[in-house]
Scaffold this active site. Structure first.
Site, PDB file in Angstrom:
ATOM      1  CE  LYS A   8      -4.775  -5.576   9.042  1.00 26.65           C
ATOM      2  NZ  LYS A   8      -5.087  -4.906  10.332  1.00 26.65           N
ATOM      3  CB  SER A 189       3.439  -5.172  -2.610  1.00 23.26           C
ATOM      4  OG  SER A 189       2.276  -5.308  -3.400  1.00 23.26           O
ATOM      5  NE  ARG A 190       4.299  -8.055   4.825  1.00 27.60           N
ATOM      6  CZ  ARG A 190       2.973  -8.215   4.963  1.00 27.60           C
ATOM      7  NH1 ARG A 190       2.146  -7.376   4.362  1.00 27.60           N
ATOM      8  NH2 ARG A 190       2.483  -9.178   5.690  1.00 27.60           N
ATOM      9  CG  LEU A 191       6.694  -2.491  -2.306  1.00 31.10           C
ATOM     10  CD1 LEU A 191       6.300  -2.041  -3.710  1.00 31.10           C
ATOM     11  CD2 LEU A 191       8.179  -2.855  -2.265  1.00 31.10           C
TER      12      LEU A 191
END
Length: 212
Positions: A8, A189-191
């Site tokens: 997600k 972006s998983r940042l």
């Protein structure tokens, strides 16, 4: 079953240092209230990690019943596996997994028993059936059938049918006094945004942003 494609994309507003409360308890209260307002089921559910004498970590979900600047309180049977492990190693960890909000709070610290008076006050506030349940469950022990448990329930109902249910001497609370509290919020972006509060020797707190 192929699950590698399950993902997600998070879309929370960016969390900055300036947006944080300088006090981790204030920040926790803010997020906890927002979690309650979002309608999450059991927002006070937290994963408790303990470590046994053999070095093996153990996890389970317990319910937070109080938090203030002294720490985070939960209740249990003092004969349970978690209590036995805390007796050997009082260092524990807590995790609040507020997945719906793409947030989590991770706490490390030391667990200590709350006072008898504090346990008694909380026990008196519990529903009657929960009070009875505390008396009959030898938590974490092997149980050969559920019927044995129900038989014990009938016995304890008869024992206390004419009066209040007293606090068992083997049941009570623990307070986790935190050494660190990390606030995590999912981002694109998983940042992800991660901020770690660390308690210092003078009882002040430092705040550091961690790489995702």
């Amino acid at each position: 079953m192929d699950i590698k494609g399950l993902r997600k994309e998070y879309a929370n507003p960016v969390l900055t240092r300036e947006m944080l409360d300088p006090d981790p308890y204030g920040q926790f209260e803010r997020w906890f209230q927002e979690t309650c307002n979002a309608g999450l089921s059991e927002p006070n559910a937290m994963t408790l990690a303990t470590v046994g004498a053999d070095g093996q970590p153990t996890l389970r979900t317990v319910l937070l019943k109080l938090f203030d600047r002294d720490g985070f309180v939960f209740y249990t049977n003092y004969g349970s596996r978690k209590a036995q492990q805390i007796a050997v190693n009082s260092r524990v960890a807590l995790l609040f997994p507020w997945v719906k909000l793409a947030r989590q709070v991770a706490i490390t610290g030391v667990a200590e028993k709350v006072s008898l008076a504090e346990s008694a006050r909380y026990f008196a506030s519990r529903p009657h059936e929960s009070q009875l349940g505390a008396w009959i469950s030898q938590q974490s022990s092997v149980l050969t059938s559920r019927q044995l448990l129900m038989n014990e329930l009938e016995k304890i109902k008869a024992r206390f049918r004419k009066g209040e249910v007293p606090l068992p001497d083997f049941w009570g609370g623990y307070r986790v006094r935190p050494a660190s509290i990390e606030f995590w919020q999912g981002q694109t972006s998983r940042l992800h945004d991660r901020f770690l509060y660390t308690r210092q020797a003078d009882a002040s707190w430092t705040i550091e942003r961690l790489a995702p």
